[in-house]
Design a protein around this motif. Structure first.
Motif, mmCIF file in Angstrom:
data_model
loop_
_atom_site.group_PDB
_atom_site.id
_atom_site.type_symbol
_atom_site.label_atom_id
_atom_site.label_comp_id
_atom_site.label_asym_id
_atom_site.label_seq_id
_atom_site.Cartn_x
_atom_site.Cartn_y
_atom_site.Cartn_z
ATOM 1 N N GLY A 62 12.926 -3.817 -5.471
ATOM 2 C CA GLY A 62 12.379 -3.037 -6.562
ATOM 3 C C GLY A 62 11.673 -3.616 -7.282
ATOM 4 N N ALA A 63 12.593 -4.708 -7.492
ATOM 5 C CA ALA A 63 12.384 -5.785 -8.448
ATOM 6 C C ALA A 63 11.390 -6.754 -7.940
ATOM 7 C CB ALA A 63 13.098 -6.599 -9.164
ATOM 8 N N VAL A 64 11.399 -7.361 -6.534
ATOM 9 C CA VAL A 64 10.698 -7.857 -6.236
ATOM 10 C C VAL A 64 8.756 -7.376 -5.970
ATOM 11 C CG1 VAL A 64 10.203 -9.671 -3.783
ATOM 12 C CG2 VAL A 64 12.430 -9.342 -5.327
ATOM 13 N N ALA A 65 8.811 -6.420 -5.207
ATOM 14 C CA ALA A 65 7.919 -5.585 -5.197
ATOM 15 C C ALA A 65 7.176 -4.952 -6.193
ATOM 16 C CB ALA A 65 8.491 -4.227 -4.794
ATOM 17 N N LEU A 66 8.017 -5.431 -7.243
ATOM 18 C CA LEU A 66 6.755 -5.053 -9.013
ATOM 19 C C LEU A 66 6.473 -6.355 -9.270
ATOM 20 C CD1 LEU A 66 6.412 -2.895 -11.030
ATOM 21 C CD2 LEU A 66 8.265 -4.517 -12.328
ATOM 22 N N ALA A 67 6.732 -7.094 -8.763
ATOM 23 C CA ALA A 67 6.822 -8.760 -8.832
ATOM 24 C C ALA A 67 5.367 -8.955 -8.462
ATOM 25 C CB ALA A 67 7.835 -9.718 -9.133
ATOM 26 N N LEU A 68 5.432 -8.294 -7.008
ATOM 27 C CA LEU A 68 4.240 -9.096 -6.191
ATOM 28 C C LEU A 68 3.518 -8.211 -6.257
ATOM 29 C CD1 LEU A 68 6.978 -10.336 -2.530
ATOM 30 C CD2 LEU A 68 5.444 -11.674 -4.890
ATOM 31 N N SER A 69 3.147 -7.065 -6.858
ATOM 32 C CA SER A 69 2.505 -5.880 -6.427
ATOM 33 C C SER A 69 1.010 -6.149 -7.177
ATOM 34 C CB SER A 69 3.020 -4.505 -6.244
ATOM 35 O OG SER A 69 3.235 -4.629 -8.316
ATOM 36 N N LEU B 277 7.764 -1.520 -0.396
ATOM 37 C CA LEU B 277 7.469 -0.840 -2.204
ATOM 38 C C LEU B 277 5.871 -1.487 -2.634
ATOM 39 C CD1 LEU B 277 10.769 -0.292 -3.345
ATOM 40 C CD2 LEU B 277 9.241 1.530 -2.973
ATOM 41 N N GLY B 278 6.177 -2.603 -1.935
ATOM 42 C CA GLY B 278 5.179 -3.763 -2.519
ATOM 43 C C GLY B 278 3.773 -3.518 -2.242
ATOM 44 N N LYS B 279 3.901 -2.727 -0.970
ATOM 45 C CA LYS B 279 2.944 -2.429 -0.401
ATOM 46 C C LYS B 279 1.967 -1.002 -1.399
ATOM 47 C CE LYS B 279 -0.230 -0.830 3.597
ATOM 48 N NZ LYS B 279 0.070 0.753 3.302
ATOM 49 N N LEU B 280 2.733 -0.408 -1.411
ATOM 50 C CA LEU B 280 2.789 0.778 -2.270
ATOM 51 C C LEU B 280 2.786 0.643 -3.312
ATOM 52 C CD1 LEU B 280 5.296 2.764 -0.246
ATOM 53 C CD2 LEU B 280 3.533 3.259 0.735
ATOM 54 N N PHE B 281 3.353 0.023 -4.222
ATOM 55 C CA PHE B 281 2.796 -0.146 -5.419
ATOM 56 C C PHE B 281 1.854 -0.418 -5.904
ATOM 57 C CE2 PHE B 281 7.503 -0.675 -6.998
ATOM 58 C CZ PHE B 281 8.030 0.262 -6.402
ATOM 59 N N ALA B 282 1.453 -1.713 -4.526
ATOM 60 C CA ALA B 282 -0.080 -2.846 -5.367
ATOM 61 C C ALA B 282 -1.060 -1.409 -5.175
ATOM 62 C CB ALA B 282 -0.442 -3.634 -4.072
ATOM 63 N N GLU B 283 -0.911 -0.067 -3.791
ATOM 64 C CA GLU B 283 -1.808 0.659 -3.814
ATOM 65 C C GLU B 283 -1.822 1.481 -5.407
ATOM 66 O OE1 GLU B 283 -0.600 2.931 -0.179
ATOM 67 O OE2 GLU B 283 -1.656 1.384 0.358
ATOM 68 N N GLU B 284 -1.358 1.726 -5.901
ATOM 69 C CA GLU B 284 -0.771 2.372 -6.727
ATOM 70 C C GLU B 284 -1.631 1.837 -8.181
ATOM 71 O OE1 GLU B 284 -0.014 5.451 -7.455
ATOM 72 O OE2 GLU B 284 1.184 6.348 -6.040
ATOM 73 N N HIS B 285 -1.871 0.208 -7.951
ATOM 74 C CA HIS B 285 -2.415 -0.585 -9.574
ATOM 75 C C HIS B 285 -3.617 0.063 -8.766
ATOM 76 C CE1 HIS B 285 1.864 -1.813 -9.939
ATOM 77 N NE2 HIS B 285 1.425 -2.585 -10.050
ATOM 78 N N GLU B 286 -4.395 0.002 -7.439
ATOM 79 C CA GLU B 286 -5.662 -0.521 -6.728
ATOM 80 C C GLU B 286 -6.037 1.326 -7.435
ATOM 81 O OE1 GLU B 286 -5.521 -3.341 -3.111
ATOM 82 O OE2 GLU B 286 -5.049 -0.963 -3.128
ATOM 83 N N ASN B 287 -5.367 1.683 -8.030
ATOM 84 C CA ASN B 287 -6.410 3.514 -7.900
ATOM 85 C C ASN B 287 -5.999 3.709 -9.908
ATOM 86 O OD1 ASN B 287 -6.404 4.377 -5.850
ATOM 87 N ND2 ASN B 287 -4.008 5.235 -5.649
ATOM 88 N N ALA B 288 -5.261 2.488 -10.336
ATOM 89 C CA ALA B 288 -5.490 2.127 -11.868
ATOM 90 C C ALA B 288 -7.506 2.042 -12.300
ATOM 91 C CB ALA B 288 -4.373 1.575 -12.284
#
Length: 282
Positions: free
Chosen positions: A105-112, A170-181
């Motif tokens: 999750g930490a790596v995914a957060l940094a790359l998202s 998680l990186g992909k899913l986190f990135a999609e959350e950011h795109e909806n922001a």
């Protein structure tokens, strides 16, 4: 004039309906062909299925313990004879899943953030997304085999395998959350002189955080299941004991270990479900 317009509209409607029916027929035909092809490649056989089901039930019935009401305590003690050894291994499984989820999750957060199309240049997004795809494409068992070969037997290989796969998912899913922001807060932080990191921290992360936490909890549930079988390749946890019981045909040990795993997974599912509802509702 009016009748001509009605006739023209009716003709367009009939033509559109005919095209719709044709597309449905073509789609249905393609689906049927794909299903038949998949069944042929997979060697699906109803006869083999009918012959194999009794054998499958015979195997399952061998794993069921003999529990009698008049001697229930003794029967349960005999069935769960390995509980003092299995519980520490089950704890190892939970810790493997937890540590792998946190690291991934930490790596995914940094790359998202650089993986979100609305927040980074297209070239950066493409590179980061391909990296995340590679991490989640390799199955967890294959990653565990690689890490067992590199670092030896034990839980460390399992933690790394789950962390790498979780980072990709998680990186992909986190990135999609950011795109909806919404980008309004990002513009506000930029107007005050904040850099890219500050824009992500104060403009995007507060909007994405509830969805990210919910996704992370769901991933932890999945990783507990994944960690339960990593012991098959020597990556630690209760999977090692389960694999040993299967190889030695210790049928009742198989069912006892599976019951422990199922009870643990069910408890975690319920707990994470309640936490997700609280997070989303917060």
């Amino acid at each position: 004039m009016a009748s001509a317009a009605v006739l023209a509209a009716e003709g367009r409607f009939r033509a559109a309906r005919a095209r719709h029916r044709l597309s449905l027929a073509l789609g249905g035909g393609a689906l049927l062909a794909a299903t038949l092809l998949a069944a042929w490649v997979g060697e699906v056989s109803l006869g083999r299925l009918a012959r194999g089901l009794p054998l499958a039930w015979d195997y399952v019935s061998r794993t069921l313990p003999a529990l009698r009401w008049e001697s229930l305590g003794a029967d349960l003690a005999y069935w769960m004879w390995g509980l003092p050894d299995w519980l520490p291994l089950l704890g190892d499984t939970l810790l493997i899943a937890y540590a792998g989820t946190v690291l991934g999750g930490a790596v995914a957060l940094a790359l998202s953030f650089p993986a979100a199309a609305t927040l980074a240049p297209p070239a950066v997004v493409a590179v980061v997304r391909r990296s995340l795809e590679l991490a989640r494409t390799v199955p967890t068992l294959v990653l565990a085999l690689m890490f067992v070969y590199a670092f030896g037997l034990g839980p460390f290989a399992g933690v790394l395998a789950i962390a790498v796969h979780s980072a990709g998912a998680l990186g992909k899913l986190f990135a999609e959350e950011h795109e909806n922001a919404a980008l309004g807060p990002v513009e506000a932080v930029r107007a005050t002189g904040g850099g890219w990191a500050a824009q992500m921290r104060f403009g995007v992360l507060p909007q994405s955080l509830p969805g990210m936490l919910s996704t992370g909890l769901l991933r932890f549930e999945i990783n507990v299941r994944e960690a339960s079988v990593l012991g098959i390749v020597g990556a630690g946890g209760i999977g090692e004991e389960l694999y040993l019981a299967v190889r030695q045909f210790e049928y009742q040990d198989i069912s006892a270990i599976l019951v422990l795993i199922l009870a643990t997974v069910a408890a975690i599912d319920l707990l994470c479900g309640r936490l997700r509802r609280r997070v989303i509702g917060a």
